[in-house]
Scaffold this motif. Structure first.
Motif, PDB file in Angstrom:
ATOM      1  N   GLU A 246       0.915  -1.191   0.085  1.00 30.90           N
ATOM      2  CA  GLU A 246       0.277   0.021  -0.013  1.00 30.90           C
ATOM      3  C   GLU A 246       0.869   1.575  -0.006  1.00 30.90           C
ATOM      4  OE1 GLU A 246      -3.370   2.247   2.727  1.00 30.90           O
ATOM      5  OE2 GLU A 246      -2.908   0.135   3.236  1.00 30.90           O
ATOM      6  N   ALA A 247       2.001   0.703   0.611  1.00 33.28           N
ATOM      7  CA  ALA A 247       2.616   2.302   0.795  1.00 33.28           C
ATOM      8  C   ALA A 247       4.258   2.050  -0.572  1.00 33.28           C
ATOM      9  CB  ALA A 247       4.019   1.666   1.685  1.00 33.28           C
ATOM     10  N   GLY A 248       4.290   1.712  -0.859  1.00 35.02           N
ATOM     11  CA  GLY A 248       4.743   1.814  -2.736  1.00 35.02           C
ATOM     12  C   GLY A 248       6.256   1.460  -1.974  1.00 35.02           C
ATOM     13  N   ALA A 249       6.268   0.164  -1.332  1.00 30.57           N
ATOM     14  CA  ALA A 249       7.808  -0.292  -1.060  1.00 30.57           C
ATOM     15  C   ALA A 249       8.189  -0.820  -1.107  1.00 30.57           C
ATOM     16  CB  ALA A 249       7.466   0.370   0.656  1.00 30.57           C
ATOM     17  N   ALA A 250       9.348  -1.377  -1.394  1.00 32.43           N
ATOM     18  CA  ALA A 250       9.982  -2.724  -1.855  1.00 32.43           C
ATOM     19  C   ALA A 250      10.452  -3.305  -0.898  1.00 32.43           C
ATOM     20  CB  ALA A 250      11.586  -2.244  -2.868  1.00 32.43           C
ATOM     21  N   ILE A 251      10.559  -4.277  -1.306  1.00 28.53           N
ATOM     22  CA  ILE A 251      10.834  -5.562  -0.012  1.00 28.53           C
ATOM     23  C   ILE A 251      11.758  -6.368  -0.661  1.00 28.53           C
ATOM     24  CG2 ILE A 251      10.493  -8.264   1.118  1.00 28.53           C
ATOM     25  CD1 ILE A 251       7.635  -7.477   0.830  1.00 28.53           C
TER      26      ILE A 251
END
Length: 262
Positions: A246-251
């Motif tokens: 949802e935050a557009g963060a990469a893992i």
């Protein structure tokens, strides 16, 4: 559970406050459908520092051997990696260099557990919060986080907003944003730590607003349960993935101290 998941923050009984062998943690991960795990037990520190909550220096080789045993036992079924949760505490840099050069680690978390002599996340000492100004506390804490990010020792910063553990939240936030700027500048990742959902604060580390701020700075996240028992492996990883998506963060994960996507 999504088979792409790695749990990259896990402990062993050598830290004196966890139960279950690496073999049991690895079996729990396999049963949960994870693709891999990275053991990151609390690294040994000088004898005067937090000795009751971590392995001794003469146990480091034992720790490595335990993880290597799990690697062999689960080869072809689970990707088992070797890491450490290291402490950033000014004055111990030479010790850090020695320990981190002792073995070929896959991943090193840099965590701040102490402000001066106060172990602020230790339940035994949480009444100290009543004697502290929270704004000052968080300013001092995030200065240490910035030091950890700048040190060059670590692949990720552990549980970014850890002082909220017992419910003492940061109501200002400016020091946290400065710390995120430094983390981004130094190209360090952040530990998305689901243990916060098991603590008094009932919120993962970092808080949702900090996840958004980190994502806006293109800071990637490394998933970790901070498991101290096998049954905590992979704790609420689907919720973690949803929050990060949802935050557009990469893992990301790490192998040989090199960042890997996915």
């Amino acid at each position: 559970m999504n088979a792409a998941f790695f749990d990259n923050h896990m402990h062993t009984p050598l830290c004196k406050h966890a139960t279950g062998t690496p073999l049991e943690y690895a079996k729990a991960a396999l049963d949960a459908g994870l693709r891999g795990v990275t053991f990151t037990d609390h690294m040994p520190m000088p004898a005067w520092y937090d000795a009751d909550w971590r392995m001794r220096r003469d146990q480091l080789d034992t720790y490595v051997a335990m993880v290597r045993e799990a690697q062999e036992a689960f080869r072809g079924r689970l990707d088992v990696r070797l890491g450490l949760e290291a402490d950033f505490h000014p004055g111990t840099e030479r010790w850090l260099e020695e320990v981190l050069s002792a073995h070929p680690w896959d991943y090193v978390i840099g965590s701040v557990h102490y402000i001066g002599a106060w172990g602020f996340d230790n339940p035994e000492f949480k009444d100290e919060y009543d004697r502290r100004d929270l704004d000052s506390l968080y300013r001092h804490y995030y200065v240490l986080v910035e030091g950890a990010a700048r040190s060059g020792f670590f692949d990720a910063v552990g549980h970014l907003d850890l002082p909220k553990k017992f419910g003492h939240r940061d109501t200002n936030g400016s020091a946290a944003l400065r710390a995120l700027d430094t983390v981004a500048t130094m190209d360090v990742a952040l530990d998305f730590n689901t243990a916060g959902w098991r603590k008094d604060v009932a919120e993962a580390y970092p808080a949702p607003n900090l996840v958004l701020e980190a994502a806006a700075r293109n800071i990637p996240f490394v998933l970790g349960s901070d498991a101290h028992r096998p049954e905590e492996v992979g704790h609420r990883f689907e919720d973690a993935r949803a929050s990060l998506s949802e935050a557009g963060a990469a893992i990301v994960t790490f192998r040989g101290r090199e960042r890997q996507h996915g």
